[in-house]
Scaffold this motif. Sequence first.
Motif, PDB file in Angstrom:
ATOM      1  N   GLN A 137      -3.330   0.486  -3.653  1.00  0.00           N
ATOM      2  CA  GLN A 137      -2.990  -0.905  -3.388  1.00  0.00           C
ATOM      3  C   GLN A 137      -2.260  -1.440  -4.618  1.00  0.00           C
ATOM      4  OE1 GLN A 137      -6.338  -3.552  -3.276  1.00  0.00           O
ATOM      5  NE2 GLN A 137      -5.257  -5.018  -1.984  1.00  0.00           N
ATOM      6  N   LYS A 149      -4.854   9.357   6.697  1.00  0.00           N
ATOM      7  CA  LYS A 149      -5.766  10.239   7.445  1.00  0.00           C
ATOM      8  C   LYS A 149      -4.990  11.192   8.349  1.00  0.00           C
ATOM      9  CE  LYS A 149      -9.653   7.116   7.103  1.00  0.00           C
ATOM     10  NZ  LYS A 149     -10.578   6.217   7.782  1.00  0.00           N
ATOM     11  N   GLY A 184       0.599  -3.132   5.319  1.00  0.00           N
ATOM     12  CA  GLY A 184      -0.711  -3.281   5.943  1.00  0.00           C
ATOM     13  C   GLY A 184      -1.668  -2.171   5.556  1.00  0.00           C
ATOM     14  N   LEU A 185      -2.916  -2.542   5.281  1.00  0.00           N
ATOM     15  CA  LEU A 185      -3.936  -1.567   4.890  1.00  0.00           C
ATOM     16  C   LEU A 185      -4.257  -0.612   6.028  1.00  0.00           C
ATOM     17  CD1 LEU A 185      -6.051  -0.452   2.947  1.00  0.00           C
ATOM     18  CD2 LEU A 185      -7.604  -2.238   3.735  1.00  0.00           C
ATOM     19  N   ASP A 186      -4.408  -1.141   7.235  1.00  0.00           N
ATOM     20  CA  ASP A 186      -4.763  -0.280   8.373  1.00  0.00           C
ATOM     21  C   ASP A 186      -3.697   0.779   8.624  1.00  0.00           C
ATOM     22  OD1 ASP A 186      -7.132  -1.644   8.773  1.00  0.00           O
ATOM     23  OD2 ASP A 186      -6.256  -3.040  10.226  1.00  0.00           O
ATOM     24  N   LYS A 187      -2.445   0.380   8.545  1.00  0.00           N
ATOM     25  CA  LYS A 187      -1.353   1.329   8.760  1.00  0.00           C
ATOM     26  C   LYS A 187      -1.342   2.404   7.676  1.00  0.00           C
ATOM     27  CE  LYS A 187       3.621   1.576   9.391  1.00  0.00           C
ATOM     28  NZ  LYS A 187       4.884   0.858   9.352  1.00  0.00           N
ATOM     29  N   LEU A 191      -3.916   3.471   5.819  1.00  0.00           N
ATOM     30  CA  LEU A 191      -5.075   4.364   5.991  1.00  0.00           C
ATOM     31  C   LEU A 191      -4.857   5.321   7.161  1.00  0.00           C
ATOM     32  CD1 LEU A 191      -8.056   1.939   5.302  1.00  0.00           C
ATOM     33  CD2 LEU A 191      -7.270   3.827   3.880  1.00  0.00           C
ATOM     34  N   THR A 192      -4.280   4.818   8.245  1.00  0.00           N
ATOM     35  CA  THR A 192      -3.994   5.678   9.394  1.00  0.00           C
ATOM     36  C   THR A 192      -3.008   6.771   9.008  1.00  0.00           C
ATOM     37  OG1 THR A 192      -4.367   3.828  10.898  1.00  0.00           O
ATOM     38  CG2 THR A 192      -3.144   5.699  11.772  1.00  0.00           C
ATOM     39  N   GLU A 193      -1.984   6.392   8.263  1.00  0.00           N
ATOM     40  CA  GLU A 193      -0.983   7.365   7.800  1.00  0.00           C
ATOM     41  C   GLU A 193      -1.627   8.410   6.877  1.00  0.00           C
ATOM     42  OE1 GLU A 193       2.764   8.933   7.887  1.00  0.00           O
ATOM     43  OE2 GLU A 193       2.203   7.076   8.885  1.00  0.00           O
ATOM     44  N   TYR A 223       0.862  -1.187   0.000  1.00  0.00           N
ATOM     45  CA  TYR A 223       0.000   0.000   0.000  1.00  0.00           C
ATOM     46  C   TYR A 223       0.893   1.230   0.000  1.00  0.00           C
ATOM     47  CZ  TYR A 223      -3.494  -3.413   1.226  1.00  0.00           C
ATOM     48  OH  TYR A 223      -4.313  -4.503   1.209  1.00  0.00           O
ATOM     49  N   SER A 225       3.585   0.761   2.772  1.00  0.00           N
ATOM     50  CA  SER A 225       3.310  -0.139   3.885  1.00  0.00           C
ATOM     51  C   SER A 225       2.812  -1.480   3.367  1.00  0.00           C
ATOM     52  CB  SER A 225       2.267   0.503   4.799  1.00  0.00           C
ATOM     53  OG  SER A 225       1.853  -0.395   5.800  1.00  0.00           O
TER      54      SER A 225
END
Length: 114
Positions: free
Chosen positions: A56, A41, A32-35, A37-39, A14, A30
């Motif tokens: 992706q 936002k 990881g998707l969650d990491k 998206l957090t970055e 990602y 990254s």
Amino acid sequence: MTSTPAPAKRRLTYQVSVRRRDKWSVACTSDGLDKALTEAKGALGTGKFQKVKVEQSFTDPASNRTVATVIFEEAGPPAPVRAGLSVPMLLLISVLLGIAMFFATRFLIHAYSG
């Protein structure tokens, strides 16, 4: 007996990209998707960027192919309006300076002509 080489592993990454002044740059990559998206936002929350997106990327070394898909894209707050000189203001300044130069020239001609 010969062994066949192990196939290269497919990879999913990602990429977080940010846009500032109409120029995209990569903020981070990254696994990881969650990491990601957090970055994204978090970068958007700073107010420094016009847009943020997460792509992706699926890489398959066996077929030598990469597929990128945008999975998140969001615009930031609008850019602040710059308080600069507008065209009518520049025109007014040039007219006033022209009038001032006319009178300065007239004064100098009458002062040194006699």
